[in-house]
Scaffold this active site. Structure first.
Site, mmCIF file in Angstrom:
data_model
loop_
_atom_site.group_PDB
_atom_site.id
_atom_site.type_symbol
_atom_site.label_atom_id
_atom_site.label_comp_id
_atom_site.label_asym_id
_atom_site.label_seq_id
_atom_site.Cartn_x
_atom_site.Cartn_y
_atom_site.Cartn_z
ATOM 1 N N GLY A 13 0.840 -1.184 0.000
ATOM 2 C CA GLY A 13 0.000 0.000 0.000
ATOM 3 C C GLY A 13 0.876 1.235 0.000
ATOM 4 O O GLY A 13 1.712 1.429 -0.888
ATOM 5 N N GLU A 113 1.182 2.175 11.253
ATOM 6 C CA GLU A 113 0.205 1.174 10.836
ATOM 7 C C GLU A 113 -0.721 0.761 11.983
ATOM 8 O O GLU A 113 -1.266 -0.344 11.970
ATOM 9 C CB GLU A 113 0.943 -0.065 10.299
ATOM 10 C CG GLU A 113 1.984 0.222 9.238
ATOM 11 C CD GLU A 113 1.386 0.735 7.943
ATOM 12 O OE1 GLU A 113 0.199 0.447 7.684
ATOM 13 O OE2 GLU A 113 2.092 1.419 7.189
#
Length: 244
Positions: A13, A113
């Site tokens: 990503g 994250e």
């Protein structure tokens, strides 16, 4: 990981276009048995708690074949049902972090994250044709080679928003995902930029491998881009200016 070891971190990503600091090497690769989907909400980087955005996560083969709605989604964008994990591919980028920076980078990534992502380990099949660094060539030569793909394989750390985590949206109409992306903004900028940057970076990687992106993966990402481009002001600017 011990104090004298470096680490490999895999991006699929935002790490593809915004890589971890202090990496020494990066090598493109393919992971099998997953599909990339924008089924993870973002209430910090690309949205807010009141209006969460959408970011990428990986959906494993096991979840896809167990849930008829997931299987239908995957079949829609690849024209046939997957019969085994190897039928599913995700283009990615592996980064090597040297030992003296490993703990620092891991601590940073744990924060970056934190919105529903957890550490996992996956096997990545590395694409090494363009590698020129002699030290990296020597290191990759020590890796085992997969008997089917004939590529060096590496077990690497990856952050995944696993199915069912608190920020997992799950399957939703792709038109709704596109609408959310067009309308969301967070601490790291507009959600449009995330999609545009990722798509541009993946196109570049696929081009470097002399393969169309959809041949490596499926048409889901292209369709999401097409739908978001209905309001192209931010998207097109980012897409034209972003290259790795």
């Amino acid at each position: 990981m011990t104090q004298d070891q470096g680490i490999w971190v895999l991006g699929y990503g935002s790490l593809i276009y915004n890589p971890p600091q202090h990496y020494q090497y990066r090598v493109p690769g393919i992971i099998y048995g997953y599909k990339r989907r924008f089924w993870q909400s973002s209430s910090d980087h690309r949205g807010t708690p009141e209006n969460p955005g959408r970011v990428a996560t990986l959906i494993p083969y096991e979840s896809i074949v167990e849930k008829p709605e997931y299987l239908h989604n995957v079949t829609t964008y690849r024209s046939q049902q997957p019969k085994c994990p190897e039928d599913l591919q995700v283009l990615s980028m592996a980064y090597y972090i040297p030992a003296e920076r490993a703990q620092q980078v891991l601590q940073f990534l744990d924060v970056r994250e934190q919105d529903g992502y957890t550490q996992r380990n996956v096997e990545v099949h590395l694409e090494t044709d363009g590698v020129k660094d002699e030290g990296l060539i020597t290191a990759l030569a020590q890796l085992p080679t997969h008997p089917r793909t004939q590529k060096p394989i590496l077990r690497t750390l990856v952050y995944i928003g696993v199915v069912g985590n608190d920020s997992f949206v799950g399957l939703e109409p792709i038109e709704h995902t596109a609408k959310v992306i067009r309308c969301s903004r967070g601490l790291s900028g507009h959600n449009n930029e995330y999609l545009a940057n990722l798509y541009a970076a993946l196109l570049d990687i696929a081009q470097s491998l002399s393969l169309p992106l959809e041949q490596l993966e499926d048409t889901y990402l292209r369709e999401l881009v097409r739908l978001v481009q209905r309001d192209p002001a931010v998207f097109e600017t980012s897409l034209q200016s972003t290259r790795i």
